[in-house]
Design a protein around this motif. Structure first.
Motif, PDB file in Angstrom:
ATOM      1  N   UNK A   1       0.791  -0.993  -0.053  1.00 37.58           N
ATOM      2  CA  UNK A   1       0.041   0.090   0.263  1.00 37.58           C
ATOM      3  C   UNK A   1       0.701   1.176   0.188  1.00 37.58           C
ATOM      4  N   UNK A   2       0.483   2.172  -0.842  1.00 34.21           N
ATOM      5  CA  UNK A   2       1.341   3.475  -0.855  1.00 34.21           C
ATOM      6  C   UNK A   2       2.780   3.486  -1.136  1.00 34.21           C
ATOM      7  N   UNK A   3       3.274   2.466  -2.011  1.00 32.87           N
ATOM      8  CA  UNK A   3       4.423   2.340  -2.087  1.00 32.87           C
ATOM      9  C   UNK A   3       5.103   3.503  -3.210  1.00 32.87           C
ATOM     10  N   UNK A   4       6.234   3.751  -2.883  1.00 35.95           N
ATOM     11  CA  UNK A   4       7.028   4.888  -3.682  1.00 35.95           C
ATOM     12  C   UNK A   4       7.226   4.295  -5.022  1.00 35.95           C
ATOM     13  N   UNK A   5       7.169   5.060  -6.092  1.00 41.00           N
ATOM     14  CA  UNK A   5       7.263   4.492  -7.549  1.00 41.00           C
ATOM     15  C   UNK A   5       8.460   3.907  -7.584  1.00 41.00           C
ATOM     16  N   UNK A   6       8.263   2.687  -8.254  1.00 39.77           N
ATOM     17  CA  UNK A   6       9.566   1.983  -8.553  1.00 39.77           C
ATOM     18  C   UNK A   6       9.820   0.785  -7.428  1.00 39.77           C
ATOM     19  N   UNK A   7       8.988   0.917  -6.302  1.00 35.48           N
ATOM     20  CA  UNK A   7       9.403  -0.143  -5.216  1.00 35.48           C
ATOM     21  C   UNK A   7       8.541  -1.193  -5.141  1.00 35.48           C
TER      22      UNK A   7
ATOM     23  N   UNK B   1       9.722  -9.695  -3.636  1.00 34.22           N
ATOM     24  CA  UNK B   1      10.079 -10.213  -4.871  1.00 34.22           C
ATOM     25  C   UNK B   1      11.317  -9.507  -5.163  1.00 34.22           C
ATOM     26  N   UNK B   2      12.212 -10.010  -6.002  1.00 36.29           N
ATOM     27  CA  UNK B   2      13.631  -9.565  -6.514  1.00 36.29           C
ATOM     28  C   UNK B   2      13.409  -7.967  -7.029  1.00 36.29           C
ATOM     29  N   UNK B   3      14.278  -7.508  -6.885  1.00 42.81           N
ATOM     30  CA  UNK B   3      14.578  -5.928  -7.563  1.00 42.81           C
ATOM     31  C   UNK B   3      16.110  -6.100  -8.042  1.00 42.81           C
ATOM     32  N   UNK B   4      15.722  -5.901  -9.428  1.00 40.02           N
ATOM     33  CA  UNK B   4      17.221  -6.195 -10.202  1.00 40.02           C
ATOM     34  C   UNK B   4      18.442  -5.466  -9.576  1.00 40.02           C
TER      35      UNK B   4
END
Length: 168
Positions: free
Chosen positions: A57-63, A87-90
């Protein structure tokens, strides 16, 4: 090592957490101070945001959704923070952590990651990816002590980062 465990962020640990933030400010560590300074303005709201981020909820963009846990000792002092991305972030991988300045060099980095790996497994992560700057020898030792195997080097904002894989 004393009795330490991972706890969900809570108003109960406000004094200790704010003390750590002020230590970052006083020492001139702008990276970690900037990560946590929002807690100085409104701690209750900061805790609410962390809980919302875990729910997506309300995650900053790209998170991506991520859960935050604090490493706490028997005196209710917050020793460090660990974030598990669902989940993984590159660039950032699955897990990021930091130990408060005054508690560094005492084995807490190794312990916080050790305690977080079963939680990551419960979240459905079978192979955790962790990154650290190539110059961050302490962090590399922490990851290797938790069975991290290097598999790739990437560039992030002009810095070389080593990526490690931990089978869960």
């Amino acid at each position: 090592m004393e009795n330490i465990e991972l706890k969900s962020p809570s108003i109960f640990y406000k004094e200790s957490f704010l003390e750590n933030i002020n230590d970052y400010k006083t020492s001139g560590d702008t990276e970690y101070f900037n990560n946590y300074k929002k807690a100085l303005d409104n701690f209750e709201q900061y805790i609410e945001k962390l809980n919302n981020y875990a729910k997506g909820i309300d995650l900053p963009e790209g998170y991506v959704p991520y859960s935050t846990f604090w490493l706490v000792n028997e005196s209710n002092k917050v020793l460090g923070v660990i974030r598990i991305r669902h989940k993984g972030d590159p660039i950032d991988g699955h897990i990021g952590y930091d130990i408060a300045q005054k508690y560094r060099g005492k084995g807490y980095g190794t312990k916080i990651l050790e305690l977080a790996l079963p939680l990551a497994k419960q979240m459905g992560i079978d192979k955790a990816i962790l990154n650290c700057e190539s110059s961050n020898i302490r962090s590399e030792k922490v990851i290797r002590a938790n069975n991290g195997i290097p598999f790739k080097t990437i560039e992030d904002d002009g810095k070389l980062c080593n990526q490690f894989l931990i089978e869960l």
